[in-house]
Design a protein around this motif. Structure first.
Motif, PDB file in Angstrom:
ATOM      1  N   ASN A   1      29.694  76.500  83.530  1.00  0.00           N
ATOM      2  CA  ASN A   1      30.459  75.635  84.452  1.00  0.00           C
ATOM      3  C   ASN A   1      30.407  74.159  84.045  1.00  0.00           C
ATOM      4  OD1 ASN A   1      31.131  77.850  85.977  1.00  0.00           O
ATOM      5  ND2 ASN A   1      29.698  77.421  87.641  1.00  0.00           N
ATOM      6  N   PRO A   2      30.896  73.792  82.887  1.00  0.00           N
ATOM      7  CA  PRO A   2      30.824  72.399  82.439  1.00  0.00           C
ATOM      8  C   PRO A   2      31.618  71.413  83.291  1.00  0.00           C
ATOM      9  CG  PRO A   2      32.225  73.693  80.976  1.00  0.00           C
ATOM     10  CD  PRO A   2      31.556  74.667  81.895  1.00  0.00           C
ATOM     11  N   LYS A   3      32.556  71.899  84.108  1.00  0.00           N
ATOM     12  CA  LYS A   3      33.377  70.999  84.924  1.00  0.00           C
ATOM     13  C   LYS A   3      32.768  70.726  86.299  1.00  0.00           C
ATOM     14  CE  LYS A   3      37.731  72.218  82.626  1.00  0.00           C
ATOM     15  NZ  LYS A   3      39.121  72.720  82.816  1.00  0.00           N
ATOM     16  N   ALA A   4      31.673  71.386  86.626  1.00  0.00           N
ATOM     17  CA  ALA A   4      31.064  71.200  87.955  1.00  0.00           C
ATOM     18  C   ALA A   4      30.465  69.798  88.090  1.00  0.00           C
ATOM     19  CB  ALA A   4      29.989  72.252  88.176  1.00  0.00           C
ATOM     20  N   GLU A   5      30.522  69.247  89.305  1.00  0.00           N
ATOM     21  CA  GLU A   5      29.985  67.908  89.545  1.00  0.00           C
ATOM     22  C   GLU A   5      28.464  67.919  89.675  1.00  0.00           C
ATOM     23  OE1 GLU A   5      31.858  65.939  92.791  1.00  0.00           O
ATOM     24  OE2 GLU A   5      33.881  66.121  91.947  1.00  0.00           O
TER      25      GLU A   5
ATOM     26  N   ASN B   1      27.571  84.155  90.135  1.00  0.00           N
ATOM     27  CA  ASN B   1      28.726  83.394  90.596  1.00  0.00           C
ATOM     28  C   ASN B   1      28.262  81.995  90.983  1.00  0.00           C
ATOM     29  OD1 ASN B   1      31.280  82.663  91.452  1.00  0.00           O
ATOM     30  ND2 ASN B   1      31.040  83.622  93.476  1.00  0.00           N
ATOM     31  N   LEU B   2      28.273  81.075  90.013  1.00  0.00           N
ATOM     32  CA  LEU B   2      27.728  79.735  90.223  1.00  0.00           C
ATOM     33  C   LEU B   2      28.834  78.718  90.487  1.00  0.00           C
ATOM     34  CD1 LEU B   2      25.092  79.589  87.328  1.00  0.00           C
ATOM     35  CD2 LEU B   2      24.682  80.139  89.731  1.00  0.00           C
ATOM     36  N   ASN B   3      28.509  77.746  91.351  1.00  0.00           N
ATOM     37  CA  ASN B   3      29.433  76.634  91.563  1.00  0.00           C
ATOM     38  C   ASN B   3      28.852  75.322  91.039  1.00  0.00           C
ATOM     39  OD1 ASN B   3      27.820  75.439  93.833  1.00  0.00           O
ATOM     40  ND2 ASN B   3      28.386  77.363  94.821  1.00  0.00           N
ATOM     41  N   ILE B   4      27.672  75.373  90.441  1.00  0.00           N
ATOM     42  CA  ILE B   4      27.071  74.196  89.826  1.00  0.00           C
ATOM     43  C   ILE B   4      27.095  74.358  88.310  1.00  0.00           C
ATOM     44  CG2 ILE B   4      25.576  73.767  91.807  1.00  0.00           C
ATOM     45  CD1 ILE B   4      23.243  74.930  90.165  1.00  0.00           C
TER      46      ILE B   4
END
Length: 350
Positions: A53-57, A196-199
């Protein structure tokens, strides 16, 4: 205890040579292992990086250094013997009698570091360890000309690669510091890739830690994480000649070490311990030998506007020697705890 592919990854790491400044071989092993699961890259300093997830903040950086202590040729004697200097914290007392690998442009050249036979030693030599400048490497040639056909001034040197399993759980190698940490990092990244990561999770196998945490300084300033977990070995206290009062009580097979120092964030460290207790993960609370420094943690902590930091340690006997020893049960505990920490940050970021 572990899957065949995992143990093969560990063996490949331990059998590679990666003295500080010459990490190419081990870096390739790391990125090749994680390429099916993560975005991977190697930078100009040979930091090897795997990203989910390289685009996660929100970002967490997980670091383990891939370099090892080593040596470097400084002079080739007319008789073919090689003088050398240390690269990182080499202990002169454990060097005589070892086999070494010289990493030259013409391929690896094997050699030995011998010493004068005990029959010919002076009385003071029994009491005082030899200095490195009193030792030479013998590659079996008898002239400078023949030596130069094989090696060059500036070539890097490591202890000959070795790995063995003792009594089911104990693993021994010349470079568990910190390739055992890189193994933990690789397994964590592989397992997290299925969640399923959001970070954003950045697994950095960093270069040149042994000579001043040089590699991680580049990556942490590039990534700009909010959280970090640094993985390194720690000094085990369960040997015949070390007291727990000297290094904090730290035992092989008793769990991953959670460090308490000025380099680690108090609140984050408390949160990690709570997760370990909640999930029945074996851990040991330890205090490093110095309140700051000694690992990449302090460099990460002070980057950008500051990073929330933690340090997890694998207990290790005989650090910076050809026979470092760790317990695979502590390795499994580290993998499980880091997984839980990352998932906890992820779930709080919903």
């Amino acid at each position: 205890m572990m899957e065949d592919r995992s143990y093969s990854f560990l063996q490949n790491l331990l059998m590679s040579n990666s003295p500080s400044g010459f990490e190419e071989q081990a870096s390739k092993i790391y990125v090749d292992y994680l390429a099916p699961y993560c975005d991977v890259s190697i930078d100009m300093l040979h930091n090897s990086v795997a990203v989910i997830n390289p685009k996660a903040e929100t970002k967490i950086l997980i670091d383990a250094h891939i370099d090892e202590v080593g040596m470097q040729i400084t002079y080739i004697h007319e008789d073919g013997f090689l003088y050398f200097r240390k690269v990182g914290g080499i202990d002169p007392a454990v060097i005589p009698g070892t086999e070494v690998a010289i990493l030259g442009g013409k391929g690896n050249v094997m050699g030995i570091i011998g010493k004068r036979p005990i029959h010919l030693q002076r009385a003071d030599e029994f009491r005082t360890p030899l200095r490195l400048d009193e030792l030479c490497i013998d590659i079996g040639v008898d002239s400078r000309k023949k030596a130069k056909e094989l090696v060059s001034v500036g070539d890097y040197i490591t202890i000959k690669p070795n790995v063995q399993l003792l009594n089911e759980h104990k693993i021994v190698s010349k470079a568990l510091d910190d390739k055992i940490g890189v193994f933990v990092l690789g397994e964590v990244m592989r397992k997290l890739s299925k969640e399923n990561l959001n970070i954003g999770v950045y697994g950095v196998a960093s270069a040149q830690e042994e000579v001043g945490s040089k590699g991680i300084k580049i990556q942490v300033n590039k990534i700009k994480p909010q959280y970090s977990i640094c993985i390194d070995v720690g000094f085990a206290s369960d040997t015949y000649n070390i007291k727990s009062t000297d290094v904090s009580c730290f035992l092989l097979g008793a769990g991953v070490g959670i460090n308490h120092s000025t380099d680690t964030n108090v609140t984050f460290t408390r949160r990690i311990k709570e997760l370990a207790i909640k999930n029945n993960i074996q851990f040991q609370s330890i205090v490093p030998i110095a309140p700051t420094g000694g690992t990449n943690t302090s460099a990460i902590q002070l980057s950008n506007e500051g990073v929330i930091t933690s340090l997890m340690s694998i207990p290790c006997r005989y650090v910076h020697s050809p026979v470092e020893m760790c317990d695979l049960r502590d390795v499994e505990a580290a993998i499980e705890l880091i997984m839980n920490v990352v998932m906890d940050i992820n779930n709080c970021n919903q």
